[in-house]
Design a protein around this motif. Structure first.
Motif, PDB file in Angstrom:
ATOM      1  N   GLN A  32       5.843 -67.420   8.869  1.00  0.00           N
ATOM      2  CA  GLN A  32       5.004 -66.226   8.877  1.00  0.00           C
ATOM      3  C   GLN A  32       5.795 -65.011   9.347  1.00  0.00           C
ATOM      4  OE1 GLN A  32       1.063 -66.669  10.696  1.00  0.00           O
ATOM      5  NE2 GLN A  32       1.298 -68.880  10.607  1.00  0.00           N
ATOM      6  N   GLY A  33       6.553 -65.198  10.411  1.00  0.00           N
ATOM      7  CA  GLY A  33       7.338 -64.098  10.957  1.00  0.00           C
ATOM      8  C   GLY A  33       8.445 -63.648  10.017  1.00  0.00           C
ATOM      9  N   PHE A  34       9.098 -64.612   9.384  1.00  0.00           N
ATOM     10  CA  PHE A  34      10.196 -64.303   8.472  1.00  0.00           C
ATOM     11  C   PHE A  34       9.693 -63.514   7.269  1.00  0.00           C
ATOM     12  CE2 PHE A  34      13.635 -65.895   5.461  1.00  0.00           C
ATOM     13  CZ  PHE A  34      14.654 -65.175   6.061  1.00  0.00           C
ATOM     14  N   ILE A  35       8.574 -63.963   6.703  1.00  0.00           N
ATOM     15  CA  ILE A  35       8.012 -63.275   5.544  1.00  0.00           C
ATOM     16  C   ILE A  35       7.487 -61.899   5.935  1.00  0.00           C
ATOM     17  CG2 ILE A  35       6.141 -63.354   3.834  1.00  0.00           C
ATOM     18  CD1 ILE A  35       6.554 -66.412   3.745  1.00  0.00           C
ATOM     19  N   ALA A  36       6.843 -61.794   7.093  1.00  0.00           N
ATOM     20  CA  ALA A  36       6.325 -60.501   7.549  1.00  0.00           C
ATOM     21  C   ALA A  36       7.458 -59.508   7.779  1.00  0.00           C
ATOM     22  CB  ALA A  36       5.508 -60.686   8.823  1.00  0.00           C
ATOM     23  N   HIS A  37       8.547 -59.956   8.388  1.00  0.00           N
ATOM     24  CA  HIS A  37       9.688 -59.075   8.643  1.00  0.00           C
ATOM     25  C   HIS A  37      10.282 -58.580   7.325  1.00  0.00           C
ATOM     26  CE1 HIS A  37      13.162 -57.445  10.747  1.00  0.00           C
ATOM     27  NE2 HIS A  37      13.938 -58.056   9.874  1.00  0.00           N
ATOM     28  N   TRP A  38      10.412 -59.493   6.351  1.00  0.00           N
ATOM     29  CA  TRP A  38      10.925 -59.094   5.036  1.00  0.00           C
ATOM     30  C   TRP A  38      10.002 -58.095   4.365  1.00  0.00           C
ATOM     31  CZ3 TRP A  38       8.431 -60.853   0.369  1.00  0.00           C
ATOM     32  CH2 TRP A  38       9.104 -60.495  -0.809  1.00  0.00           C
ATOM     33  N   ALA A  39       8.697 -58.315   4.469  1.00  0.00           N
ATOM     34  CA  ALA A  39       7.731 -57.447   3.796  1.00  0.00           C
ATOM     35  C   ALA A  39       7.847 -56.001   4.261  1.00  0.00           C
ATOM     36  CB  ALA A  39       6.317 -57.968   4.022  1.00  0.00           C
ATOM     37  N   LYS A  40       8.202 -55.809   5.530  1.00  0.00           N
ATOM     38  CA  LYS A  40       8.317 -54.452   6.064  1.00  0.00           C
ATOM     39  C   LYS A  40       9.470 -53.678   5.439  1.00  0.00           C
ATOM     40  CE  LYS A  40       6.332 -55.763  10.545  1.00  0.00           C
ATOM     41  NZ  LYS A  40       6.601 -55.952  11.988  1.00  0.00           N
ATOM     42  N   SER A  41      10.419 -54.387   4.836  1.00  0.00           N
ATOM     43  CA  SER A  41      11.591 -53.728   4.248  1.00  0.00           C
ATOM     44  C   SER A  41      11.394 -53.360   2.782  1.00  0.00           C
ATOM     45  CB  SER A  41      12.811 -54.654   4.364  1.00  0.00           C
ATOM     46  OG  SER A  41      12.685 -55.760   3.463  1.00  0.00           O
ATOM     47  N   LEU A  42      10.262 -53.761   2.200  1.00  0.00           N
ATOM     48  CA  LEU A  42      10.074 -53.606   0.758  1.00  0.00           C
ATOM     49  C   LEU A  42       9.783 -52.167   0.363  1.00  0.00           C
ATOM     50  CD1 LEU A  42       7.872 -56.758   0.075  1.00  0.00           C
ATOM     51  CD2 LEU A  42      10.303 -56.465  -0.453  1.00  0.00           C
ATOM     52  N   LEU A  43      10.334 -51.788  -0.773  1.00  0.00           N
ATOM     53  CA  LEU A  43      10.029 -50.500  -1.389  1.00  0.00           C
ATOM     54  C   LEU A  43       9.500 -50.771  -2.790  1.00  0.00           C
ATOM     55  CD1 LEU A  43      13.216 -48.471  -0.350  1.00  0.00           C
ATOM     56  CD2 LEU A  43      10.939 -48.361   0.697  1.00  0.00           C
ATOM     57  N   GLY A  44       8.240 -50.447  -3.035  1.00  0.00           N
ATOM     58  CA  GLY A  44       7.654 -50.702  -4.341  1.00  0.00           C
ATOM     59  C   GLY A  44       6.861 -51.995  -4.360  1.00  0.00           C
ATOM     60  N   GLN A  45       6.424 -52.358  -5.539  1.00  0.00           N
ATOM     61  CA  GLN A  45       5.558 -53.522  -5.710  1.00  0.00           C
ATOM     62  C   GLN A  45       6.300 -54.822  -5.415  1.00  0.00           C
ATOM     63  OE1 GLN A  45       4.293 -54.250  -9.743  1.00  0.00           O
ATOM     64  NE2 GLN A  45       2.525 -55.464  -9.127  1.00  0.00           N
ATOM     65  N   VAL A  46       5.575 -55.802  -4.877  1.00  0.00           N
ATOM     66  CA  VAL A  46       6.123 -57.132  -4.647  1.00  0.00           C
ATOM     67  C   VAL A  46       5.282 -58.134  -5.415  1.00  0.00           C
ATOM     68  CG1 VAL A  46       4.767 -57.365  -2.506  1.00  0.00           C
ATOM     69  CG2 VAL A  46       6.703 -58.880  -2.916  1.00  0.00           C
ATOM     70  N   VAL A  47       5.942 -59.116  -6.018  1.00  0.00           N
ATOM     71  CA  VAL A  47       5.252 -60.145  -6.779  1.00  0.00           C
ATOM     72  C   VAL A  47       5.505 -61.498  -6.120  1.00  0.00           C
ATOM     73  CG1 VAL A  47       5.028 -61.297  -9.020  1.00  0.00           C
ATOM     74  CG2 VAL A  47       5.414 -58.826  -8.914  1.00  0.00           C
ATOM     75  N   ASP A  48       4.418 -62.202  -5.828  1.00  0.00           N
ATOM     76  CA  ASP A  48       4.477 -63.545  -5.269  1.00  0.00           C
ATOM     77  C   ASP A  48       4.482 -64.522  -6.441  1.00  0.00           C
ATOM     78  OD1 ASP A  48       4.193 -65.893  -3.842  1.00  0.00           O
ATOM     79  OD2 ASP A  48       2.182 -65.449  -3.081  1.00  0.00           O
TER      80      ASP A  48
END
Length: 200
Positions: A32-48
């Motif tokens: 959960q922490g790893f994915i949350a930390h990565w999500a904060k760095s995203l610019l633009g749309q993300v696809v799961d």
């Protein structure tokens, strides 16, 4: 495993899978922490990609990401739409995401590529690279082990990959690895997670 075989295997066990794994609360706190930390760095749309029950897509949305979930299993997509009405979901292939070149900023592939053989994995990573904007990132989770070794996953045959082997495959697909996490939980198979950036 062919995509059709994987889809059929998960369709048959979709209700059971959703019950067992369809909540972020049931996931490891480190994940959960790893994915949350990565999500904060995203610019633009993300696809799961390979979103399954949709819980990680909804998690990304709750963090403020512009997230969409895609899966090859219509039963998963239908259930995800019902469970998380504020998040977008659709059916799509790992090798044809239906996204324009360089359109998105991030891809989450959390244990969604474990059933792909070497040639199919190559095709999927190539599609991810096509869809990501330069500098966009991929976060993937997988079982760590001998490259390409098959094992009897609870749903259908899956494959192990070493972190070095996966890094090499990502490099050939135009990525550079930024971060690697590994661990072995009691009673579980070795786990690996990697963040890779699409080269300009």
């Amino acid at each position: 495993m062919t995509e059709t075989a994987v889809r059929d295997a998960y369709t048959e066990r979709a209700p059971e899978y959703i019950s067992l794994f369809g909540s972020v609360d049931k996931a490891n706190e480190q994940d959960q922490g790893f994915i949350a930390h990565w999500a904060k760095s995203l610019l633009g749309q993300v696809v799961d990609v390979g979103c399954g029950p949709g819980h990680w897509t909804a998690f990304l949305t709750s963090l403020g990401a512009d997230a969409e979930g895609v899966d090859i299993v219509p039963a998963f997509v239908q259930a995800a739409k019902a469970r998380f009405p504020g998040t977008l979901f659709r059916v799509a292939s790992f090798t044809d995401l239906g996204i324009h070149d360089g359109q998105i900023g991030g891809i989450l592939a959390w244990y969604s590529l474990i059933h792909l053989r070497t040639e199919d994995l190559r095709s999927a990573l190539g599609e991810f690279g096509r869809c990501l904007a330069p500098g966009g990132t991929l976060l993937m989770g997988f079982f760590e082990g001998t490259d390409g070794e098959a094992f009897p996953h609870a749903v259908t045959t899956a494959y192990l990959w070493s972190t070095d082997g996966m890094a090499a495959r990502l490099a050939r697909a135009g990525f550079e690895v930024l971060d690697v996490h590994t661990r072995t939980d009691p009673g579980g198979r070795p786990h690996a997670a990697m963040i890779a950036r699409r080269k300009a």
